[in-house]
Design a protein around this motif. Structure first.
Motif, mmCIF file in Angstrom:
data_model
loop_
_atom_site.group_PDB
_atom_site.id
_atom_site.type_symbol
_atom_site.label_atom_id
_atom_site.label_comp_id
_atom_site.label_asym_id
_atom_site.label_seq_id
_atom_site.Cartn_x
_atom_site.Cartn_y
_atom_site.Cartn_z
ATOM 1 N N LYS A 1 3.269 12.684 -0.378
ATOM 2 C CA LYS A 1 4.683 12.491 -0.005
ATOM 3 C C LYS A 1 5.593 12.690 -1.208
ATOM 4 O O LYS A 1 6.692 13.221 -1.109
ATOM 5 N N GLU B 1 -8.279 8.862 -4.360
ATOM 6 C CA GLU B 1 -7.187 8.472 -3.475
ATOM 7 C C GLU B 1 -6.565 7.197 -4.039
ATOM 8 O O GLU B 1 -7.258 6.225 -4.300
ATOM 9 N N SER B 2 -5.293 7.228 -4.269
ATOM 10 C CA SER B 2 -4.637 6.090 -4.909
ATOM 11 C C SER B 2 -4.175 5.072 -3.868
ATOM 12 O O SER B 2 -3.718 5.437 -2.794
ATOM 13 N N LYS C 1 0.831 -1.204 0.000
ATOM 14 C CA LYS C 1 0.000 0.000 0.000
ATOM 15 C C LYS C 1 0.870 1.260 0.000
ATOM 16 O O LYS C 1 1.737 1.428 0.839
ATOM 17 N N GLY C 2 0.629 2.099 -0.986
ATOM 18 C CA GLY C 2 1.264 3.414 -1.030
ATOM 19 C C GLY C 2 2.779 3.408 -1.102
ATOM 20 O O GLY C 2 3.412 4.332 -0.624
ATOM 21 N N HIS D 1 0.051 4.742 -4.966
ATOM 22 C CA HIS D 1 0.928 5.911 -4.860
ATOM 23 C C HIS D 1 0.667 6.686 -3.570
ATOM 24 O O HIS D 1 -0.369 6.541 -2.952
ATOM 25 N N ASN D 2 1.629 7.524 -3.211
ATOM 26 C CA ASN D 2 1.400 8.474 -2.127
ATOM 27 C C ASN D 2 1.726 9.856 -2.688
ATOM 28 O O ASN D 2 2.840 10.360 -2.537
#
Ligand SMILES: *[C@@H]1O[C@H](CO)[C@@H](O)[C@H](O)[C@H]1NC(C)=O
Ligand SMILES: *[C@@H]1O[C@H](CO)[C@@H](O)[C@H](O)[C@H]1NC(C)=O
Ligand SMILES: *[C@@H]1O[C@H](CO)[C@@H](O)[C@H](O)[C@H]1NC(C)=O
Length: 408
Positions: free
Chosen positions: A387, A379-380, A329-330, A383-384
């Motif tokens: 950040k 909201e992916s 995740k992210g 990816h983040n």
């Protein structure tokens, strides 16, 4: 007889114990030895303590905690431990907190003597090193026949490395035969590169001719040129793509660009082998959306992007969760940031255009080539974005890269 046997046994035991004791000492030492990597300059640290800048005052609790928890054994250890905390000149990622850096004097002179607008050899890497001392420039753009020697990527699975894919990569590289940009570009003493992002921020800015003036123009996935040349230019040196992002219509491909493959999962290599050998693709399970079935480029015009740029962007530059080196995740950087990372290692000057979203204007288009509005952004999971933007902002603020559309 019996006594000598016993003696021998005891002797053996003593030797074995001694060995284990020694080994444990060594292990202990090596663990300590690995820890500090950033804190190479204790003198700087001492200065910091006496200056008592605001940054330091905000962290006294951490100092106490870390000292207690790590129980350092020697004065050197204490200095290093303290250094790690007080060295708040740098942020968690290892970037300088104050980004208004100056180049070394000799470089200032060197660049000062160049005519305005002329390419500055080594500029991006020098600026990057100034704000991020850990930066090591050498990292090839593309995998070549010696790719197995790339230690940093050989131990990671895709997308952070090529582990488990060595055989298929060997087969692909045997037929692509070329592993650089082009004889002309590779021989330039100074290369200026631009990464063209797909953001709606590029629309109606008439940046086309400025973009075309760069030696290397990098485009991403299916971002079109035809019909948009006034804003995005006409030149495409390379198009970096993963299977789901590749243009599906063969007639949309430029005739003189490199098709650069970037893998995000093991299955992607299999897809790329089919494209290189022009084999029929049977079934497309495992992809998250339909993929291109044919890429109209010769094998000699295809390359594999060095996965190191994904690894370095994720874990060193942005600081995404390591997750044991697995996709999670992210922790996947966007292709745009991967391309910028590649350029920092391989170009003398780096510019970007079409990056960043202006969330205060949700009615603007998300991509320059689509009607989809920015408000549709979700909201992916992978990816983040926030950040990642922090990292890109550091590069722009410190003038490591130039942002032509001011979106970062
Ligand atoms: C050009 O280089 C010389 C030394 O090599 C230096 O003295 C001079 O200041 C430089 N000029 C500029 C504009 O930086
Ligand atoms: C760009 O200009 C065209 C034509 O004038 C217009 O239809 C479009 O909405 C503009 N796009 C943006 C993002 O401003
Ligand atoms: C992005 O990073 C921030 C800070 O580490 C974290 O709070 C957030 O949950 C992350 N978002 C995603 C999508 O992983």
């Amino acid at each position: 007889m019996k006594v000598s046997h016993k003696l021998l046994f005891v002797l053996c035991l003593a030797v074995a114990l001694g060995y284990i004791f020694n080994l444990s000492k060594k292990l202990h030492l090596s663990v300590w030895g690995q820890k500090p990597q950033i804190e190479t300059e204790p003198t700087l640290i001492v200065l910091n303590v006496t200056q008592s800048t605001p940054e330091i005052r905000t962290e006294p609790t951490r100092i106490v905690l870390q000292k207690g928890a790590s129980t350092p054994e020697s004065e050197a250890d204490i200095a290093l431990t303290v250094g790690r905390i007080v060295g708040s000149e740098y942020d968690k990622q290892g970037f300088l907190q104050k980004l208004d850096v100056k180049l070394p004097v000799e470089l200032e002179y060197k660049y000062g003597n160049l005519t305005e607008g002329v390419c500055k050899p080594g500029y991006a890497a020098a600026m990057m090193t100034a704000i991020y001392p850990k930066f090591m420039k050498p990292a090839p753009m593309f995998l070549d026949r010696n790719f197995k020697r790339l230690a940093k990527v050989s131990k990671f699975l895709p997308p952070f490395g090529f582990k488990t894919q060595e055989r298929i990569i060997d087969i692909i590289l045997t037929i692509t035969k070329n592993y650089g940009l082009s004889p002309h570009l590779d021989s330039l003493p100074c290369k200026r590169c631009i990464i063209v992002g797909n953001g709606g921020i590029l629309a109606n800015k008439s940046m086309g001719s400025r973009i075309d003036a760069y030696d290397v123009v990098v485009r991403l996935n299916e971002a079109p040129v035809t019909g948009f040349s006034r804003d995005v230019g006409t030149k495409t040196t390379m198009r970096i793509t993963y299977p789901e992002g590749a243009m599906q219509k063969p007639d949309r491909y430029e005739t003189d660009s490199l098709f650069v493959f970037s893998a995000f999962k093991p299955l992607d290599f299999k897809w790329f082998k089919h494209m290189v050998f022009n084999e029929k693709l049977r079934g497309t399970e495992g992809f998250w959306k339909p993929v291109a079935r044919h890429v109209p480029r010769e094998p000699t015009e295809m390359r594999i992007l060095n996965p190191y740029f994904i690894q370095e962007a994720a874990f060193q530059f942005i600081g995404l969760p390591l997750n044991n080196g697995l996709m999670g995740k992210g922790n996947i950087p966007t292709l745009g940031t991967v391309a910028i990372t590649m350029a920092l290692h391989n170009c003398d000057e780096v510019a970007v255009a079409g990056f960043g979203y202006d969330m205060t204007k949700p009615y603007l288009p998300l991509h320059y080539y689509e009607k989809v509005k920015m408000s549709a952004i979700k909201e992916s999971w992978t990816h983040n974005i926030s950040k990642e933007k922090e990292f890109l902002h550091k590069l722009v603020k410190a003038k490591v890269i130039t942002d032509l559309t001011n979106g970062i």
